[in-house]
Scaffold this motif. Sequence first.
Motif, short mmCIF file in Angstrom:
data_model
loop_
_atom_site.label_atom_id
_atom_site.label_comp_id
_atom_site.label_asym_id
_atom_site.label_seq_id
_atom_site.Cartn_x
_atom_site.Cartn_y
_atom_site.Cartn_z
N ALA A 113 1.73 2.54 -3.24
CA ALA A 113 1.20 2.31 -4.58
C ALA A 113 2.09 2.88 -5.68
CB ALA A 113 -0.19 2.95 -4.66
N LYS A 114 2.70 4.03 -5.41
CA LYS A 114 3.40 4.74 -6.50
C LYS A 114 4.83 4.25 -6.66
CE LYS A 114 1.13 8.67 -5.14
NZ LYS A 114 1.66 9.23 -3.95
N ILE A 115 5.01 3.32 -7.57
CA ILE A 115 6.34 2.74 -7.77
C ILE A 115 7.34 3.79 -8.25
CG2 ILE A 115 5.91 1.94 -10.16
CD1 ILE A 115 7.54 -0.60 -9.29
N GLY B 299 6.58 -4.73 -0.76
CA GLY B 299 5.17 -5.10 -0.58
C GLY B 299 4.29 -4.03 -1.18
N GLY B 300 3.00 -4.02 -0.81
CA GLY B 300 2.08 -3.00 -1.30
C GLY B 300 1.82 -3.13 -2.79
N GLY B 301 1.17 -2.09 -3.33
CA GLY B 301 0.78 -2.12 -4.74
C GLY B 301 1.98 -2.17 -5.69
N MET C 242 1.81 -2.08 3.25
CA MET C 242 1.90 -3.38 2.57
C MET C 242 0.64 -3.73 1.79
SD MET C 242 4.89 -4.70 3.25
CE MET C 242 5.47 -3.08 2.87
N GLY C 243 -0.42 -2.94 2.01
CA GLY C 243 -1.68 -3.18 1.32
C GLY C 243 -2.57 -1.96 1.43
N VAL C 244 -3.81 -2.13 0.99
CA VAL C 244 -4.77 -1.02 1.06
C VAL C 244 -5.24 -0.94 2.52
CG1 VAL C 244 -6.90 -0.07 0.08
CG2 VAL C 244 -5.42 -1.47 -1.32
P1 AMP Z 1 2.20 5.72 -1.60
O1 AMP Z 1 1.64 7.10 -1.57
O2 AMP Z 1 2.86 5.36 -2.89
O3 AMP Z 1 3.08 5.42 -0.41
O4 AMP Z 1 0.98 4.75 -1.51
C1 AMP Z 1 0.14 4.66 -0.38
C2 AMP Z 1 -1.12 4.00 -0.83
O5 AMP Z 1 -0.82 2.74 -1.40
C3 AMP Z 1 -2.12 3.72 0.26
O6 AMP Z 1 -3.18 4.63 0.13
C4 AMP Z 1 -2.57 2.29 -0.01
O7 AMP Z 1 -3.96 2.14 -0.01
C5 AMP Z 1 -2.03 2.02 -1.40
N1 AMP Z 1 -1.79 0.59 -1.64
C6 AMP Z 1 -1.07 -0.26 -0.89
N2 AMP Z 1 -1.13 -1.50 -1.39
C7 AMP Z 1 -1.92 -1.45 -2.49
C8 AMP Z 1 -2.37 -2.40 -3.43
N3 AMP Z 1 -2.03 -3.67 -3.32
N4 AMP Z 1 -3.14 -1.98 -4.45
C9 AMP Z 1 -3.48 -0.68 -4.53
N5 AMP Z 1 -3.09 0.28 -3.67
C10 AMP Z 1 -2.32 -0.10 -2.66
#
Ligand code: AMP
Length: 454
Positions: free
Chosen positions: A197-199, A219-221, A320-322
């Motif tokens: 999630a944290k870009i 992928g992912g958020g 890649m997702g939640v």
């Molecule tokens: P990070 O700590 O930046 O690696 O983010 C991990 C988190 O990203 C996980 O808890 C996921 O639920 C969240 N995540 C992944 N894809 C998405 C999305 N499409 N929208 C919101 N959160 C997401």
Amino acid sequence: MKRSIKDIEVSGKNVLLRLDFNVPMNYETGEIYDNTRILESLATINYLCDSGAKVIICSHLGRPKGKVDKKFSLAPVADKLAMLVKNKVTFATDTVGSDAKQKISQMENGDIVVLENLRFDSGEEENSPAFAKKLASLADIYVNDAFGTAHRKHASTYGVAKLLPNAVGFLISKELKIIGQILSNPNRPLVAVLGGAKISDKIPVIENLLDKADYILIGGGMAYTFVKAKGGKVGKSLVDEEKISLCKKFLDLSKDKRAEIVLPIDNICNIDFDSTNKPRRFLSNQIDDNYMGLDIGPKTIKLFKKYIKNAGTIIWNGPMGVFENSVYARGTNKIAKYVAKAKGFSFIGGGDSASAVVKSGYGKKVNHLSTGGGASLSLLEGKTLPGIEIISDEGTELVFKNETTKSSKKAHTKKTSFTKKEGTKSLTTNKKQTSKKTAPKKKVSQKVKAKKES
Ligand code: AMP
């Protein structure tokens, strides 16, 4: 190359060994859910014990915030360790206090003392010189094998290393070798799969990999900020507005740089995280205003699979997702499977991606599961880690606090001219030493009443 424990004569010495024993645990019952971090440390522990060192292990556990909080005690970890090694393991109920000192004074060669949680003392995270000095007073040699905390500048990872002859353990050596190889001379194509999630956490990684990787799959958020930067409609998906212009810049740069950025083409979406509505698939750049992207879609999974399958090396960091919600875990689980089954060298950068691979049952198929999420990300960003930087380079003169002779194994045989000195006294002769290795005692502690695991 940093000095390794193999380059030091440790027989009869007190070795302060910083490990990452921050294991997932039920803090109320002390039940350890996953002892991977203990198992990963055994090579270094056993080597030191077998070489006749008195091994004083220190680590943090959880977040006690500088205060004694018994639910974060390392006692259950010491119990677990006692089941896994043949040597005597004793637990000290403090870190640098009277119990630790007394138990250390009773050690014989090959014995292990596990100190209480370092973070019970606020001096640890503050990198207090006074706390580092107290830690250093317990030992003759400092060894860091806590890769997971090597990006932190704490008393036990940094301050104490300045005060003692030092080396890295096998785990850190292995992590450095693998990440170094991936970044300098990978089998190509090098494919990085980045999610989460944290870009802002991944921006420096992308920046560094633009020159080094061949493809960066996002992928992912964090993908939606890129999709929006390209002019796509992302609905209510997670977007970091402040990073849009930077994402645009990366997309432009990727035309001239080595790496091509590959974005999702479809997504599984819903009106919010907890909605019980049936999820809908949208093209990634045409997400309905009322929907948010919560996983990569089937077309994206297929696209990413193609890159992963043909990769010479794969780096994966971030889901890649939640994926915590099984409805949106398909993309992450599929990627875990493809990465594990790929013919290329696979590297998983700890954290969520590592647990996704382990959970999907493919953990053993991956070439390297890094033991440090934050630390491996820092290295992928091209940064150095304070806890490793502070360790002397291979071949550097080794001088003990109260001795005029050195015990560097390499120095015994080589007449090397050293460039850097450490410790308080310098060496004048380079005679071969005749140090005896003392056989470790094979006895189980009375203090740690743990049964041996069958
Ligand atoms: P990070 O700590 O930046 O690696 O983010 C991990 C988190 O990203 C996980 O808890 C996921 O639920 C969240 N995540 C992944 N894809 C998405 C999305 N499409 N929208 C919101 N959160 C997401």
